[in-house]
Each structure stands twice: as structure tokens, then as C-alpha cells.
Design a protein around this motif. Structure first.
Motif, PDB file in Angstrom:
ATOM      1  N   LEU A   1      40.776 -58.674 -97.310  1.00  0.00           N
ATOM      2  CA  LEU A   1      41.074 -58.238 -95.942  1.00  0.00           C
ATOM      3  C   LEU A   1      41.513 -59.421 -95.073  1.00  0.00           C
ATOM      4  O   LEU A   1      42.389 -59.287 -94.221  1.00  0.00           O
ATOM      5  CB  LEU A   1      39.865 -57.517 -95.341  1.00  0.00           C
ATOM      6  CG  LEU A   1      39.432 -56.261 -96.125  1.00  0.00           C
ATOM      7  CD1 LEU A   1      38.188 -55.625 -95.507  1.00  0.00           C
ATOM      8  CD2 LEU A   1      40.555 -55.225 -96.230  1.00  0.00           C
ATOM      9  N   ASN A   2      40.910 -60.576 -95.322  1.00  0.00           N
ATOM     10  CA  ASN A   2      41.323 -61.813 -94.644  1.00  0.00           C
ATOM     11  C   ASN A   2      42.793 -62.113 -94.858  1.00  0.00           C
ATOM     12  O   ASN A   2      43.513 -62.477 -93.929  1.00  0.00           O
ATOM     13  CB  ASN A   2      40.538 -63.008 -95.208  1.00  0.00           C
ATOM     14  CG  ASN A   2      39.364 -63.327 -94.321  1.00  0.00           C
ATOM     15  OD1 ASN A   2      39.264 -62.803 -93.218  1.00  0.00           O
ATOM     16  ND2 ASN A   2      38.486 -64.190 -94.798  1.00  0.00           N
ATOM     17  N   VAL A   3      43.208 -61.978 -96.117  1.00  0.00           N
ATOM     18  CA  VAL A   3      44.611 -62.231 -96.459  1.00  0.00           C
ATOM     19  C   VAL A   3      45.515 -61.260 -95.707  1.00  0.00           C
ATOM     20  O   VAL A   3      46.527 -61.656 -95.120  1.00  0.00           O
ATOM     21  CB  VAL A   3      44.837 -62.102 -97.989  1.00  0.00           C
ATOM     22  CG1 VAL A   3      46.325 -62.003 -98.314  1.00  0.00           C
ATOM     23  CG2 VAL A   3      44.222 -63.289 -98.709  1.00  0.00           C
ATOM     24  N   LEU A   4      45.135 -59.998 -95.673  1.00  0.00           N
ATOM     25  CA  LEU A   4      45.964 -59.001 -94.970  1.00  0.00           C
ATOM     26  C   LEU A   4      46.077 -59.340 -93.487  1.00  0.00           C
ATOM     27  O   LEU A   4      47.134 -59.174 -92.890  1.00  0.00           O
ATOM     28  CB  LEU A   4      45.391 -57.594 -95.150  1.00  0.00           C
ATOM     29  CG  LEU A   4      45.430 -57.011 -96.563  1.00  0.00           C
ATOM     30  CD1 LEU A   4      45.004 -55.545 -96.543  1.00  0.00           C
ATOM     31  CD2 LEU A   4      46.797 -57.143 -97.209  1.00  0.00           C
ATOM     32  N   ASP A   5      44.970 -59.828 -92.910  1.00  0.00           N
ATOM     33  CA  ASP A   5      44.988 -60.197 -91.488  1.00  0.00           C
ATOM     34  C   ASP A   5      45.935 -61.362 -91.203  1.00  0.00           C
ATOM     35  O   ASP A   5      46.432 -61.504 -90.092  1.00  0.00           O
ATOM     36  CB  ASP A   5      43.571 -60.560 -91.005  1.00  0.00           C
ATOM     37  CG  ASP A   5      42.662 -59.332 -90.976  1.00  0.00           C
ATOM     38  OD1 ASP A   5      43.196 -58.202 -90.964  1.00  0.00           O
ATOM     39  OD2 ASP A   5      41.432 -59.504 -90.984  1.00  0.00           O
ATOM     40  N   GLN A   6      46.150 -62.200 -92.218  1.00  0.00           N
ATOM     41  CA  GLN A   6      47.028 -63.366 -92.015  1.00  0.00           C
ATOM     42  C   GLN A   6      48.511 -63.040 -92.160  1.00  0.00           C
ATOM     43  O   GLN A   6      49.359 -63.833 -91.788  1.00  0.00           O
ATOM     44  CB  GLN A   6      46.680 -64.468 -93.025  1.00  0.00           C
ATOM     45  CG  GLN A   6      45.350 -65.142 -92.770  1.00  0.00           C
ATOM     46  CD  GLN A   6      44.903 -65.958 -93.979  1.00  0.00           C
ATOM     47  OE1 GLN A   6      45.722 -66.560 -94.662  1.00  0.00           O
ATOM     48  NE2 GLN A   6      43.610 -65.962 -94.246  1.00  0.00           N
ATOM     49  N   LEU A   7      48.813 -61.873 -92.719  1.00  0.00           N
ATOM     50  CA  LEU A   7      50.225 -61.521 -92.909  1.00  0.00           C
ATOM     51  C   LEU A   7      50.871 -61.184 -91.569  1.00  0.00           C
ATOM     52  O   LEU A   7      50.253 -60.521 -90.732  1.00  0.00           O
ATOM     53  CB  LEU A   7      50.361 -60.311 -93.848  1.00  0.00           C
ATOM     54  CG  LEU A   7      49.965 -60.520 -95.299  1.00  0.00           C
ATOM     55  CD1 LEU A   7      50.049 -59.196 -96.052  1.00  0.00           C
ATOM     56  CD2 LEU A   7      50.851 -61.558 -95.973  1.00  0.00           C
ATOM     57  N   PRO A   8      52.097 -61.645 -91.339  1.00  0.00           N
ATOM     58  CA  PRO A   8      52.790 -61.289 -90.091  1.00  0.00           C
ATOM     59  C   PRO A   8      52.894 -59.766 -89.974  1.00  0.00           C
ATOM     60  O   PRO A   8      53.210 -59.098 -90.961  1.00  0.00           O
ATOM     61  CB  PRO A   8      54.175 -61.907 -90.273  1.00  0.00           C
ATOM     62  CG  PRO A   8      54.039 -62.912 -91.362  1.00  0.00           C
ATOM     63  CD  PRO A   8      52.915 -62.466 -92.231  1.00  0.00           C
ATOM     64  N   SER A   9      52.607 -59.232 -88.799  1.00  0.00           N
ATOM     65  CA  SER A   9      52.575 -57.768 -88.682  1.00  0.00           C
ATOM     66  C   SER A   9      53.968 -57.188 -88.449  1.00  0.00           C
ATOM     67  O   SER A   9      54.230 -56.030 -88.742  1.00  0.00           O
ATOM     68  CB  SER A   9      51.636 -57.353 -87.547  1.00  0.00           C
ATOM     69  OG  SER A   9      51.985 -58.058 -86.377  1.00  0.00           O
ATOM     70  N   LYS A  10      54.846 -57.995 -87.911  1.00  0.00           N
ATOM     71  CA  LYS A  10      56.222 -57.505 -87.702  1.00  0.00           C
ATOM     72  C   LYS A  10      57.069 -57.901 -88.902  1.00  0.00           C
ATOM     73  O   LYS A  10      56.680 -58.714 -89.717  1.00  0.00           O
ATOM     74  CB  LYS A  10      56.813 -58.146 -86.436  1.00  0.00           C
ATOM     75  CG  LYS A  10      56.065 -57.768 -85.159  1.00  0.00           C
ATOM     76  CD  LYS A  10      56.414 -56.359 -84.695  1.00  0.00           C
ATOM     77  CE  LYS A  10      55.575 -55.966 -83.491  1.00  0.00           C
ATOM     78  NZ  LYS A  10      54.204 -55.554 -83.903  1.00  0.00           N
ATOM     79  N   GLY A  11      58.249 -57.324 -88.981  1.00  0.00           N
ATOM     80  CA  GLY A  11      59.134 -57.707 -90.082  1.00  0.00           C
ATOM     81  C   GLY A  11      59.405 -56.537 -90.981  1.00  0.00           C
ATOM     82  O   GLY A  11      59.145 -55.387 -90.628  1.00  0.00           O
ATOM     83  N   ARG A  12      59.901 -56.827 -92.185  1.00  0.00           N
ATOM     84  CA  ARG A  12      60.361 -55.757 -93.069  1.00  0.00           C
ATOM     85  C   ARG A  12      59.186 -55.000 -93.696  1.00  0.00           C
ATOM     86  O   ARG A  12      58.054 -55.459 -93.719  1.00  0.00           O
ATOM     87  CB  ARG A  12      61.248 -56.338 -94.155  1.00  0.00           C
ATOM     88  CG  ARG A  12      60.513 -57.366 -95.005  1.00  0.00           C
ATOM     89  CD  ARG A  12      61.441 -57.985 -96.020  1.00  0.00           C
ATOM     90  NE  ARG A  12      61.764 -57.022 -97.070  1.00  0.00           N
ATOM     91  CZ  ARG A  12      62.824 -57.134 -97.860  1.00  0.00           C
ATOM     92  NH1 ARG A  12      63.658 -58.137 -97.719  1.00  0.00           N
ATOM     93  NH2 ARG A  12      63.050 -56.249 -98.814  1.00  0.00           N
ATOM     94  N   ALA A  13      59.503 -53.829 -94.223  1.00  0.00           N
ATOM     95  CA  ALA A  13      58.482 -53.038 -94.913  1.00  0.00           C
ATOM     96  C   ALA A  13      58.213 -53.665 -96.272  1.00  0.00           C
ATOM     97  O   ALA A  13      59.143 -53.968 -97.015  1.00  0.00           O
ATOM     98  CB  ALA A  13      58.971 -51.608 -95.082  1.00  0.00           C
ATOM     99  N   VAL A  14      56.956 -53.871 -96.587  1.00  0.00           N
ATOM    100  CA  VAL A  14      56.598 -54.404 -97.902  1.00  0.00           C
ATOM    101  C   VAL A  14      55.433 -53.583 -98.448  1.00  0.00           C
ATOM    102  O   VAL A  14      54.493 -53.255 -97.729  1.00  0.00           O
ATOM    103  CB  VAL A  14      56.272 -55.922 -97.826  1.00  0.00           C
ATOM    104  CG1 VAL A  14      55.208 -56.205 -96.795  1.00  0.00           C
ATOM    105  CG2 VAL A  14      55.857 -56.465 -99.176  1.00  0.00           C
TER     106      VAL A  14
END
Length: 274
Positions: free
Chosen positions: A77-90
Motif C-alpha cells: 500500500l505504501n508503494v501505491l501511495d508513492q505512485l503519481p496519481s495523475k497521468g496515463r492509465a496503468v
């Protein structure tokens, strides 16, 4: 040209990447890896395949079509929180035990799936379990299916059956090894065989039994019937197992299911305090 992202580079991530490259499913330049520690494993991969990209989380998010999160359960969950929230669909695919789709979805707006790998995929077999979040589209599912099919049989299972199923796909090589180690030791205690001999004999018996089950389409029960003639020696042995093993395996399921629940509580606790 699709890009595959990987966060964390442990043994399972390495197995996946090696298989994709070996089978020609992906080229090295399609693979992007982010890891906090540059391990020996990663160095070996880079030496052999210079075109593999080692990059930041930002670069991964900006370029990947599918992102495998291969970190321990309490770190996901920590890793997910660090991902940029805007940008392309992944399409985010979590490889961790006990982190539910619901939990993943609380930490990202992206489509999510879960995948439970198995050690046996290193030799191109075994069942990969997958479960998809509601936002995962047909294309996402098909891509994941195609990637995992390169080294395994892919089975979609409802998430509430995931833990029991992973006992049979992911944990079972460890259980099988533990079981046969005890059988080998018993042979040594009850005969003049050496442990090396016992290990070798059982290993080939195991390999052959698996092949016969798969190629002849036999069930376990049918195999017992074929080998164990009534009143014969194998029958005597099979009977001992049939009497004593149910309790052992019930205990095994009780213990492992309890462990999954504990892990889920730990993840929820850590998440509350985050």
C-alpha cells in the motif's frame, strides 16, 4: 509497443522476467524495473540484457501499460501511495498475499488485479491464480492472461477462495517437499538406504507421478487404485496415509488460513496508522 513495469526485484519478479525474455514474449527494452536495492540478481539481469530499463517510479507510471508490484505484503500500500496519481492509465497487478482488491483500490484509482505466482513456473508449469478488481477492463485482463500464459496455466478464482487456492498452487511445492523429506527420513530410519538414495528415488517418483497424472488425465484416487492392488503392499501403505493424513492436512489448512487472517489484520492496522 507495450511496456511492462516491475516494482521490487525478488525471486518471483526475476522468474517472471527471465521467462518472458527466454520465451521471446517480451524484448528487454519493454521491461522497466524500479527497486530500492540493486541486488546481485538485478546486476546479473542487466549484464545479460543491457536494454532492460532501471528507472524511477515517475518514469514507470508515465510509460507502463501494466505494473507488477512485487514487494512484501506490508509494503504494497505504501508503494501505491508513492505512485503519481495523475497521468496515463496503468493496470496495477499486486503479487502479495493477503492484500485484498478492496484495499488496493482504496490506494489507487487505477484498475487493479491480484496474481499469486508459483515457484514451479520457473520450469514453465504450475497454476497462476488471478482475481480482478471491478475496474479492470477486458484488454487489461487479456494482457495479463497472455503474459502469465508464457510460463503457467492461468486460472481466475473469486477472491474469497484465493487463500485456500494459493495453498494448493503457490505454497504446495513447499508442503510437498516437506512431506517427502519426512518420507525420505523414515526410509533411512527403517532401512539401510542412505538419505541421498531416498531423496533421488522419491524425486523421480514425484516427477513421474506428476507426468502420468497430467498426460493420462488421471485423478489421485485413480492412481492409487492402479498402483495399490487390493491386499497388496502398496495398499497397506496407502491405508496408513488415508487414516492418518486427514488430521494433518486439516491442521495445515487451519494454521495457514489463520495466518492469512493475521496478515490481513496487520495490513489493516498499518493502513489505519499510515
Amino acid at each position: 509497443m507495450e511496456k511492462i513495469g516491475i516494482i521490487g526485484y525478488g525471486s518471483m519478479a526475476d522468474m517472471m522476467v527471465q521467462k518472458w525474455l527466454e520465451n521471446g514474449v517480451l524484448d528487454a527494452h519493454q521491461i522497466m524495473i524500479h527497486t530500492r536495492s540493486e541486488t546481485e540478481r538485478l546486476h546479473q539481469l542487466k549484464e545479460k540484457h543491457q536494454e532492460v530499463n532501471i528507472c524511477s517510479l515517475e518514469e514507470l507510471s508515465a510509460s507502463c501499460d501494466i505494473l507488477f508490484v512485487c514487494v512484501p505484503p506490508l509494503a504494497v500500500l505504501n508503494v501505491l501511495d508513492q505512485l503519481p496519481s495523475k497521468g496515463r492509465a496503468v493496470h496495477i497487478v499486486s503479487v502479495a498475499a493477503a492484500v485484498t482488491l478492496e484495499k488496493l483500490q482504496e490506494h489507487t484509482a487505477q484498475p487493479v488485479s491480484r496474481y499469486i505466482p508459483t515457484l514451479t513456473s520457473a520450469v514453465g508449469t504450475g497454476v497462476s491464480l488471478v482475481a480482478h478488481g471491478a475496474a479492470a477492463g477486458r484488454e487489461d485482463k487479456e494482457r495479463l492472461h497472455r503474459l502469465l500464459s508464457a510460463f503457467s496455466i492461468v486460472r481466475e478464482v473469486e477472491e474469497d477462495r484465493f487463500d485456500a487456492a494459493s495453498n494448493l498452487t503457490s505454497s504446495s511445492p513447499g508442503f510437498i517437499a516437506a512431506l517427502f523429506e519426512e518420507m525420505a527420513k523414515a526410509a533411512v530410519r527403517n532401512s539401510d538406504l542412505s538419505l541421498e538414495e531416498a531423496n533421488e528415488f522419491l524425486t523421480y517418483a514425484l516427477l513421474g507421478t506428476g507426468q502420468i497424472l497430467v498426460e493420462r488425465g488421471l485423478t489421485f484416487a485413480e492412481t492409487v487404485d492402479r498402483v495399490a492392488t487390493k491386499g497388496g503392499i502398496t495398499g497397506e501403505g496407502a491405508e496408513v496415509i488415508q487414516q492418518q493424513a486427514p488430521q494433518m492436512f486439516d491442521d495445515l489448512f487451519t494454521q495457514t488460513m489463520k495466518k492469512y487472517e493475521q496478515l490481513k489484520s496487520q495490513i489493516n492496522e498499518a493502513d489505519k496508522h499510515h
